[in-house]
Design a protein around this motif. Structure first.
Motif, PDB file in Angstrom:
ATOM      1  N   UNK A   1       0.818  -1.206   0.000  1.00 48.75           N
ATOM      2  CA  UNK A   1       0.000   0.000   0.000  1.00 48.75           C
ATOM      3  C   UNK A   1       0.854   1.260   0.000  1.00 48.75           C
ATOM      4  N   UNK A   2       0.371   2.228  -0.742  1.00 49.68           N
ATOM      5  CA  UNK A   2       1.101   3.505  -0.791  1.00 49.68           C
ATOM      6  C   UNK A   2       0.719   4.376   0.404  1.00 49.68           C
ATOM      7  N   UNK A   3      -0.435   4.086   0.988  1.00 48.54           N
ATOM      8  CA  UNK A   3      -0.880   4.903   2.122  1.00 48.54           C
ATOM      9  C   UNK A   3      -0.715   4.108   3.426  1.00 48.54           C
ATOM     10  N   UNK A   4      -0.774   4.771   4.586  1.00 46.23           N
ATOM     11  CA  UNK A   4      -0.650   4.018   5.839  1.00 46.23           C
ATOM     12  C   UNK A   4      -1.794   3.000   5.980  1.00 46.23           C
ATOM     13  N   UNK A   5      -1.449   1.841   6.515  1.00 47.17           N
ATOM     14  CA  UNK A   5      -2.416   0.751   6.668  1.00 47.17           C
ATOM     15  C   UNK A   5      -3.309   1.048   7.881  1.00 47.17           C
ATOM     16  N   UNK A   6      -4.609   0.836   7.706  1.00 48.57           N
ATOM     17  CA  UNK A   6      -5.519   1.006   8.845  1.00 48.57           C
ATOM     18  C   UNK A   6      -5.983  -0.364   9.316  1.00 48.57           C
ATOM     19  N   UNK A   7      -5.725  -0.651  10.586  1.00 51.10           N
ATOM     20  CA  UNK A   7      -6.237  -1.899  11.165  1.00 51.10           C
ATOM     21  C   UNK A   7      -7.024  -1.576  12.423  1.00 51.10           C
ATOM     22  N   UNK A   8      -7.988  -2.426  12.702  1.00 47.66           N
ATOM     23  CA  UNK A   8      -8.882  -2.210  13.849  1.00 47.66           C
ATOM     24  C   UNK A   8      -8.860  -3.449  14.729  1.00 47.66           C
ATOM     25  N   UNK A   9      -8.905  -3.243  16.033  1.00 46.23           N
ATOM     26  CA  UNK A   9      -8.964  -4.397  16.940  1.00 46.23           C
ATOM     27  C   UNK A   9     -10.334  -4.448  17.617  1.00 46.23           C
ATOM     28  N   UNK A  10     -10.914  -5.639  17.615  1.00 43.92           N
ATOM     29  CA  UNK A  10     -12.183  -5.827  18.321  1.00 43.92           C
ATOM     30  C   UNK A  10     -12.030  -6.991  19.288  1.00 43.92           C
ATOM     31  N   UNK A  11     -12.958  -7.107  20.224  1.00 39.54           N
ATOM     32  CA  UNK A  11     -12.904  -8.262  21.141  1.00 39.54           C
ATOM     33  C   UNK A  11     -14.218  -9.020  21.097  1.00 39.54           C
ATOM     34  N   UNK A  12     -14.175 -10.344  21.261  1.00 36.82           N
ATOM     35  CA  UNK A  12     -15.424 -11.125  21.230  1.00 36.82           C
ATOM     36  C   UNK A  12     -16.284 -10.801  22.448  1.00 36.82           C
ATOM     37  N   UNK A  13     -17.599 -10.729  22.254  1.00 33.62           N
ATOM     38  CA  UNK A  13     -18.462 -10.506  23.415  1.00 33.62           C
ATOM     39  C   UNK A  13     -18.473 -11.729  24.327  1.00 33.62           C
ATOM     40  N   UNK A  14     -18.872 -11.542  25.578  1.00 31.80           N
ATOM     41  CA  UNK A  14     -19.001 -12.663  26.508  1.00 31.80           C
ATOM     42  C   UNK A  14     -19.942 -13.714  25.926  1.00 31.80           C
ATOM     43  N   UNK A  15     -19.783 -14.951  26.402  1.00 36.85           N
ATOM     44  CA  UNK A  15     -20.535 -16.081  25.830  1.00 36.85           C
ATOM     45  C   UNK A  15     -22.053 -15.874  25.887  1.00 36.85           C
ATOM     46  N   UNK A  16     -22.545 -15.169  26.928  1.00 34.84           N
ATOM     47  CA  UNK A  16     -23.993 -14.992  27.059  1.00 34.84           C
ATOM     48  C   UNK A  16     -24.519 -13.757  26.304  1.00 34.84           C
ATOM     49  N   UNK A  17     -23.648 -13.142  25.524  1.00 36.77           N
ATOM     50  CA  UNK A  17     -24.007 -11.914  24.813  1.00 36.77           C
ATOM     51  C   UNK A  17     -24.040 -12.216  23.315  1.00 36.77           C
ATOM     52  N   UNK A  18     -25.088 -11.826  22.597  1.00 35.12           N
ATOM     53  CA  UNK A  18     -25.182 -12.241  21.191  1.00 35.12           C
ATOM     54  C   UNK A  18     -24.078 -11.647  20.315  1.00 35.12           C
ATOM     55  N   UNK A  19     -23.561 -12.473  19.447  1.00 34.41           N
ATOM     56  CA  UNK A  19     -22.446 -12.055  18.606  1.00 34.41           C
ATOM     57  C   UNK A  19     -22.926 -11.088  17.510  1.00 34.41           C
ATOM     58  N   UNK A  20     -24.257 -11.102  17.257  1.00 35.10           N
ATOM     59  CA  UNK A  20     -24.822 -10.253  16.186  1.00 35.10           C
ATOM     60  C   UNK A  20     -24.558  -8.761  16.438  1.00 35.10           C
ATOM     61  N   UNK A  21     -24.550  -8.370  17.726  1.00 40.46           N
ATOM     62  CA  UNK A  21     -24.335  -6.942  18.006  1.00 40.46           C
ATOM     63  C   UNK A  21     -22.932  -6.534  17.560  1.00 40.46           C
ATOM     64  N   UNK A  22     -21.985  -7.461  17.710  1.00 35.69           N
ATOM     65  CA  UNK A  22     -20.631  -7.159  17.252  1.00 35.69           C
ATOM     66  C   UNK A  22     -20.606  -7.064  15.727  1.00 35.69           C
ATOM     67  N   UNK A  75       5.280   9.539   9.469  1.00 33.76           N
ATOM     68  CA  UNK A  75       5.399   8.442   8.515  1.00 33.76           C
ATOM     69  C   UNK A  75       5.415   7.045   9.140  1.00 33.76           C
ATOM     70  N   UNK A  76       4.491   6.798  10.060  1.00 35.47           N
ATOM     71  CA  UNK A  76       4.349   5.436  10.604  1.00 35.47           C
ATOM     72  C   UNK A  76       3.769   4.545   9.497  1.00 35.47           C
ATOM     73  N   UNK A  77       4.041   3.216   9.565  1.00 34.02           N
ATOM     74  CA  UNK A  77       3.547   2.342   8.488  1.00 34.02           C
ATOM     75  C   UNK A  77       2.035   2.147   8.504  1.00 34.02           C
ATOM     76  N   UNK A  78       1.410   2.418   9.626  1.00 32.15           N
ATOM     77  CA  UNK A  78      -0.038   2.242   9.718  1.00 32.15           C
ATOM     78  C   UNK A  78      -0.505   2.651  11.098  1.00 32.15           C
ATOM     79  N   UNK A  79      -1.806   2.558  11.294  1.00 29.66           N
ATOM     80  CA  UNK A  79      -2.397   2.857  12.611  1.00 29.66           C
ATOM     81  C   UNK A  79      -3.270   1.671  12.983  1.00 29.66           C
ATOM     82  N   UNK A  80      -3.076   1.181  14.201  1.00 28.13           N
ATOM     83  CA  UNK A  80      -3.911   0.088  14.716  1.00 28.13           C
ATOM     84  C   UNK A  80      -4.793   0.693  15.811  1.00 28.13           C
ATOM     85  N   UNK A  81      -6.104   0.717  15.557  1.00 30.76           N
ATOM     86  CA  UNK A  81      -7.015   1.339  16.534  1.00 30.76           C
ATOM     87  C   UNK A  81      -7.608   0.275  17.444  1.00 30.76           C
TER      88      UNK A  81
END
Ligand code: FAD
Length: 296
Positions: free
Chosen positions: A18-39, A272-278
């Motif tokens: 990529x010519x531009x900085x890479x954008x990556x996002x971090x998410x976490x799985x919801x607790x087992x009793x919480x529906x995954x659909x909201x994520x 000039x960082x190679x990307x941003x991880x949010x």
């Protein structure tokens, strides 16, 4: 190992191509009793940002662990976004890790974030001598042998809390990279100068892979105080002032936190960082605002 016919990309390719900085996002799985659909609806909203990849954390406790592979696989299959599945080794045997790696591969996951993890409270008394994994480096070696995974690992701009000296921690980081890491993603930090110093020191000892800054916005004073405590990240005086000023005023705190993170990202991009991880904390609106403010 065999695989399917979908197009898979190792995340290192994004940083190379990529010519531009890479954008990556971090998410976490919801607790087992919480529906995954909201994520999934959060991911749908985050998709507007056109992230290059999304990483999914691996729960310290057992309950959300099985969800990491399921969610990462769905991000790839249903959303068409490349994924990075986190995996911690500390509380697993070699045999278990082998099976997990096999499952990840067959579920179409080609990138893993290889971590040691922290001891869960219920196995804290576990005999350290009997443990099969001691450091992330060992997991990196095993994953490299197992299959052609893209491998990321964690880096600590202010040093890992268990390591007395930053210099020693950076030497350990070099061992991890030499064991087969493609990309390093950093722990959260609030003072960009700490990150730049860390990059200089890492380069000096021959760490040449991309080191991507991880940014966690201050959206909630209590949550961030906990993160600061756990990570040991230093807090610059202007951020301290914000935490003080907006104590008990959550809406204003969030607004100020978005502004602080936007400026932090802007400065990193200018350097000039190679990307941003949010670190999204599974929030979409606020993360979109930061990414858009910073012009990423
Ligand atoms: P390591 O790289 O193994 O380092 C751990 C400690 O051992 C360091 O102090 C290091 O200096 C020291 N060390 C390494 N090698 C040696 C050696 N040869 N001799 C002596 N000491 C040595 N945790 C989760 O549970 N789930 C997640 O999904 C998760 N995702 C994360 C993502 C990122 C980007 C980051 C930064 C952290 C994440 N963590 C996660 C937290 C991580 O598991 C902890 O910080 C953990 O304490 C260290 O993991 P590590 O892989 O960095 O360990």
């Amino acid at each position: 190992m065999g695989g399917e016919n979908r197009v898979f990309m190792k995340i290192i390719e994004f940083y190379k191509l990529l010519k531009k900085p890479v954008l990556s996002l971090e998410i976490f799985p919801p607790q087992a009793n919480y529906p995954v659909e909201s994520l999934f609806s959060t991911i749908e909203e985050l998709r507007d940002l056109e992230p290059d990849f999304i990483s999914v954390t691996y729960g310290a406790g057992g309950s959300t662990r099985d969800r990491t592979a399921e969610i990462a696989s769905s991000i790839k299959r249903d959303f068409g976004i490349e994924t990075l599945a986190h995996l911690t080794c500390m509380a697993h045997s070699k045999q278990e890790v082998d099976l997990i790696l096999e499952t990840l591969w067959t579920q179409g996951i080609r990138n893993i974030m290889a971590l040691r993890g922290d001891p869960p409270s219920d196995t804290e008394s576990l005999d350290l001598v009997l443990r099969e994994y001691h450091y992330a480096r060992e997991l990196i070696e095993d994953a490299r042998r197992k299959a052609d995974f893209g491998i990321a690992a964690a880096a600590y701009p202010e040093g890992h809390p268990e390591c007395q000296k930053l210099g020693d921690d950076i030497l350990h980081l070099k061992q991890k990279v030499d064991a087969g890491v493609d990309v390093l993603i950093s722990q959260l930090f609030f003072d960009n100068r700490k990150f730049y110093d860390f990059i200089d020191r890492s380069l000096q000892i021959g760490i040449n892979c991309p080191i991507v800054p991880g940014i966690m916005p201050v959206l909630n004073a209590n949550q961030i105080k906990r993160m600061i405590f756990l990570s040991g990240a230093s807090v610059p005086s202007d951020l301290l002032r914000l935490l003080d000023k907006y104590d008990g005023r959550p809406e204003e705190m969030e607004k100020a936190g978005i502004e602080y993170a936007s400026k932090q990202v802007e400065d990193l991009l200018a350097n000039r960082v190679p990307g941003i991880h949010m670190y999204t904390m599974n929030k979409s609106r606020q993360i979109k605002e930061i990414v858009e403010n910073a012009g990423l």
